[in-house]
Design a protein around this motif. Structure first.
Motif, PDB file in Angstrom:
ATOM      1  N   ASP A  47      30.136 -23.187  59.958  1.00  0.00           N
ATOM      2  CA  ASP A  47      29.490 -22.333  60.963  1.00  0.00           C
ATOM      3  C   ASP A  47      28.055 -22.837  61.172  1.00  0.00           C
ATOM      4  O   ASP A  47      27.857 -23.997  61.483  1.00  0.00           O
ATOM      5  N   ASP A  48      27.053 -21.999  60.954  1.00  0.00           N
ATOM      6  CA  ASP A  48      25.666 -22.406  61.184  1.00  0.00           C
ATOM      7  C   ASP A  48      24.910 -22.695  59.894  1.00  0.00           C
ATOM      8  O   ASP A  48      23.678 -22.812  59.902  1.00  0.00           O
ATOM      9  N   VAL A  49      25.625 -22.830  58.790  1.00  0.00           N
ATOM     10  CA  VAL A  49      24.984 -23.051  57.496  1.00  0.00           C
ATOM     11  C   VAL A  49      25.230 -24.483  57.035  1.00  0.00           C
ATOM     12  O   VAL A  49      26.368 -24.959  57.048  1.00  0.00           O
ATOM     13  N   THR A  50      24.159 -25.161  56.647  1.00  0.00           N
ATOM     14  CA  THR A  50      24.268 -26.536  56.152  1.00  0.00           C
ATOM     15  C   THR A  50      23.530 -26.676  54.834  1.00  0.00           C
ATOM     16  O   THR A  50      22.397 -26.213  54.680  1.00  0.00           O
ATOM     17  N   THR A  51      24.202 -27.309  53.887  1.00  0.00           N
ATOM     18  CA  THR A  51      23.597 -27.633  52.595  1.00  0.00           C
ATOM     19  C   THR A  51      23.619 -29.149  52.426  1.00  0.00           C
ATOM     20  O   THR A  51      24.624 -29.798  52.712  1.00  0.00           O
TER      21      THR A  51
END
Length: 325
Positions: free
Chosen positions: A271-275
């Motif tokens: 979704d809109d989360v990046t690690t």
């Protein structure tokens, strides 16, 4: 619950002198014509899968020793009806080099059939332990790698303690293959688990000699649980982080480039989360620039607070950072 299936005549039996050292096991008397990546084996796996699918929440794993990526991917079966997960042992057969590991991560992603899920392992019961192959200083970055990549991680017992292979005195060898070929003996990676520092190390009773020596009598689960700097503490922290962050469980993976070629870096996104993850594969400091300003979630070596972009990775350091801080 484990299911075991046997198919008749997957190989041909050759004539053998049973009194010789050459023919001391079933494996030795087989001409291996049909039992490895033969087209018929995949229909057998589909049959196993059909039985397993009659039950809910069941999962099939294959101990597949296959270095050819195209052949390996076939074990998932036509339309995903083969094994759920054929083991990917490519890291076990690798040298400790960022570019080599990057190429093997990419190779798996490229051959995965539609809907298939990859996996990674660092060691097994057939190979020298990770810490023996690469050094104890690589235990911590190896943990970050295993538990942040896309795909199911499989931990071989003792890796979470950073165990090395045990030393097996002459006469205590147990591995039938190793007795015939000492240079290939697999006993070293099969030592008993070390739960406590008590006699028997929590594995067996005081005064009882286990079938193989303990690898490192100075450490145990019990002692590492009390040490926040231990390998076990790092594994527990990484597992908790993976459980908390959905992108580390199911997110896409994008391989990133770095300034030196000595840092393996990638992004996990959902979704809109990046690690972002970066691992220094060298014994020297390495400069590294993150794609965007980020906030550190975990490091194997250095505490960093506040937003970060350009940093110096310590030797053998692994970091996990959250995009945007």
């Amino acid at each position: 619950v484990f299911f075991f299936f046997k198919q008749k005549t997957a190989y041909e039996i050759k004539e053998c002198d049973w009194s010789s050292d050459v023919c001391s096991s079933d494996l030795d008397i087989q001409d291996h014509l049909y039992d490895k990546a033969h087209p018929d084996i995949f229909s057998l796996h589909e049959g196993i899968r059909s039985v397993v699918d009659e039950c809910e929440d069941r999962f099939t794993v294959g101990e597949i020793h296959e270095a050819d990526w195209t052949k390996w991917a076939k074990y998932y079966g036509e339309n995903g009806k083969g094994l759920h997960m054929p083991y990917n042992s490519s890291f076990v057969w690798s040298e400790w080099d960022a570019n080599v590991f990057r190429s093997r991560i990419v190779a798996q992603e490229e051959v995965l059939p539609d809907g298939a899920w990859g996996n990674h392992i660092l060691g097994s019961h057939d190979d020298p332990r990770f810490a023996t192959r690469f050094g104890t200083e690589r235990v911590r970055p190896g943990a970050v790698l295993l538990l942040t990549l896309r795909g199911t991680p499989t931990m071989y017992y003792g890796e979470e303690l950073g165990l090395v292979d045990c030393v097996v005195p002459s006469g205590m060898e147990q591995d039938p293959w190793g007795k015939k070929h000492p240079e290939l003996n697999r006993d070293g990676c099969r030592s008993p688990m070390q739960w406590t520092l008590d006699p028997g190390m929590g594995f067996t009773r005081r005064g009882t000699t286990p079938w193989l020596p303990f690898a490192d009598p100075s450490t145990s689960v019990e002692t590492q649980l009390d040490d926040p700097a231990s390998a076990l503490a790092l594994y527990r922290t990484l597992l908790a982080l993976r459980h908390q962050r959905t992108e580390l469980q199911m997110g896409d993976i994008t391989m990133l480039t770095d300034n030196t070629g000595n840092v393996l870096s990638y992004a996990r996104s959902l979704d809109d989360v990046t690690t972002f993850i970066a691992i220094n594969f060298t014994d020297n400091d390495q400069p590294y620039t993150l794609p965007v300003e980020s906030h550190q979630l975990l490091s194997t070596h250095v505490e960093r607070t506040g937003p970060i972009t350009s940093i110096i990775l310590s030797p053998n350091e692994g970091i996990v950072v959250e995009s945007g801080g």
